[in-house]
Design an enzyme around this catalytic site. Structure first.
Site, PDB file in Angstrom:
ATOM      1  N   SER A 146       0.837  -1.191   0.000  1.00  0.00           N
ATOM      2  CA  SER A 146       0.000   0.000   0.000  1.00  0.00           C
ATOM      3  C   SER A 146       0.883   1.256   0.000  1.00  0.00           C
ATOM      4  CB  SER A 146      -0.952  -0.045   1.200  1.00  0.00           C
ATOM      5  OG  SER A 146      -1.991   0.898   1.060  1.00  0.00           O
ATOM      6  N   ASP A 300      -9.130  -6.241  -4.613  1.00  0.00           N
ATOM      7  CA  ASP A 300      -8.525  -4.992  -4.163  1.00  0.00           C
ATOM      8  C   ASP A 300      -9.129  -3.847  -4.977  1.00  0.00           C
ATOM      9  OD1 ASP A 300      -6.957  -2.832  -3.419  1.00  0.00           O
ATOM     10  OD2 ASP A 300      -5.065  -3.930  -3.483  1.00  0.00           O
ATOM     11  N   HIS A 329      -7.850  -5.557  -0.501  1.00  0.00           N
ATOM     12  CA  HIS A 329      -6.611  -4.803  -0.318  1.00  0.00           C
ATOM     13  C   HIS A 329      -5.835  -5.263   0.910  1.00  0.00           C
ATOM     14  CE1 HIS A 329      -3.787  -1.533  -0.472  1.00  0.00           C
ATOM     15  NE2 HIS A 329      -4.135  -1.106   0.730  1.00  0.00           N
TER      16      HIS A 329
END
EC number: 2.3.1.31
Length: 357
Positions: A146, A300, A329
């Protein structure tokens, strides 16, 4: 000789890097980065980069396990009997590194919204400076998911010969309009809360807007499939379990994260784009020198497989791995048994090849 866990969440270990000039030209004085360090002294170094509400405690302790405990540790995919692992709290963070909650030496008061804007590239440059202070001139790999994946991509372009491998999990070469949209909802929820007071709030715990921001984020971090399997419209008293869960997550974030830092990191994510100042995305992709490994996760919403895999195809010699999961995610934070072995094989293989060079 092994480097013990020399950090804990009460008294973070910090490395001073002195004055630091940001991309926008502003200079911070007396900058510090908090860090965690594990593994055998002299072993190849792996740098870990954390996500939005993460911190330097990737491994943590027995009493307080870190956010990547199980992926990193003795006999784990990132094996701390063979590698030395370092994680920094990012510049602009709130777990010991210089950020909005830090004291402004010119005013003898916390910076708050007077803290200058920071970029992903600023975070990477600060970490590079910190590693230099620690005497580390190269690393075996940089790994992040991320926001951490965004940093990892910039590491590969800002310091292309500093590492041998890059592992980018659940991150794309730029943040999509969809991601920016949800970040905007979160930021507005915080900023429009009267208790926010322009960033000069009396108590982080009073910020109901911060709770809403976290709830909005949680919707994008997990998949509808996972929510359905976990909660199945179960209801207790007047609330559905999913509602209670959202309320819990909203309250919890205020206990462990500063709202101003949250806003600063959202803004840095919004402006993430590796092609900025480097030509087209394809031209930027060709500038990577380290071996790039990318991992995407099913469902995601923020960093879809199509964008990650398409970008990866433009990077010479890169490899992509897609993980089937209901976690969406947040898949990069769980189910290490599904994808950790793939990463472990590549890391160990790279270490052997590096030793042979």
């Amino acid at each position: 000789m092994s480097i013990k866990n020399i950090t804990n969440q009460q008294t973070p270990t910090k490395v001073p890097i002195g004055a630091f000039t940001l991309e926008n030209g502003d200079t911070l004085t007396d900058v510090e980065l908090a860090y965690e360090r594990f593994g055998p002294e002299g072993a190849p170094v792996i740098l870990i980069c954390h996500a939005l509400t993460g911190n330097q405690f990737a491994v943590g302790s027995k009493e307080s396990p870190g956010w990547w405990k199980g992926l990193i540790g003795d006999d784990c995919p990132i094996d701390t009997t063979s590698f030395q692992v370092i994680t920094f709290n990012v510049l602009g963070g709130c777990h010991g590194s210089t950020g909005p909650a830090s004291m402004d030496p010119s005013k003898e008061a916390p910076y708050r919204q007077n803290f200058p804007k920071v970029s992903i590239r600023d975070m990477v440059h600060a970490q590079h400076k910190a590693l230099d202070v620690l005497g580390i001139k190269e690393v075996h790999a940089v790994i992040g998911g991320s926001l951490g994946g965004m940093q990892t991509l910039e590491w590969g372009l800002l310091y292309p010969f500093f590492m041998k491998q890059l592992y980018v999990l659940a991150a794309t070469p730029y943040l999509s309009d969809y991601g920016i949209a949800f970040n905007h909802i979160g930021a507005r929820a915080i900023e429009d809360d009267p208790a926010f007071n322009g960033g000069f709030y009396e108590d982080n715990a009073q910020l109901q807007g911060f709770e809403i921001a976290r709830m909005a984020g949680m919707v994008t971090y997990r998949s509808g499939t996972l929510f359905q399997k976990r909660f199945d419209r179960h209801q207790k008293d007047s609330l559905y379990d999913i509602q209670s869960y959202m309320d819990y997550q909203g309250e919890k974030i205020k206990e462990r994260f500063d709202a101003n830092s949250y806003l600063y990191l959202l803004e840095a994510m919004n402006h993430h784009d590796i092609s900025r100042g480097r030509g087209s995305l394809q031209e930027a992709a060709k500038q990577f020198k380290a071996k790039l490994y990318t991992i995407s996760f099913q469902h995601d919403l923020l960093y879809p497989r199509e964008l990650i895999e398409t970008f990866s195809d433009h990077v010479p010699g890169s490899e992509h791995h897609h993980v089937l999961t209901d976690y969406g995610h947040d898949g990069f934070l769980v189910e290490f048994n599904q994808w950790g072995s793939w990463m472990q094989e590549k890391i160990n293989e790279g270490a052997v090849n590096h030793h042979d060079d």
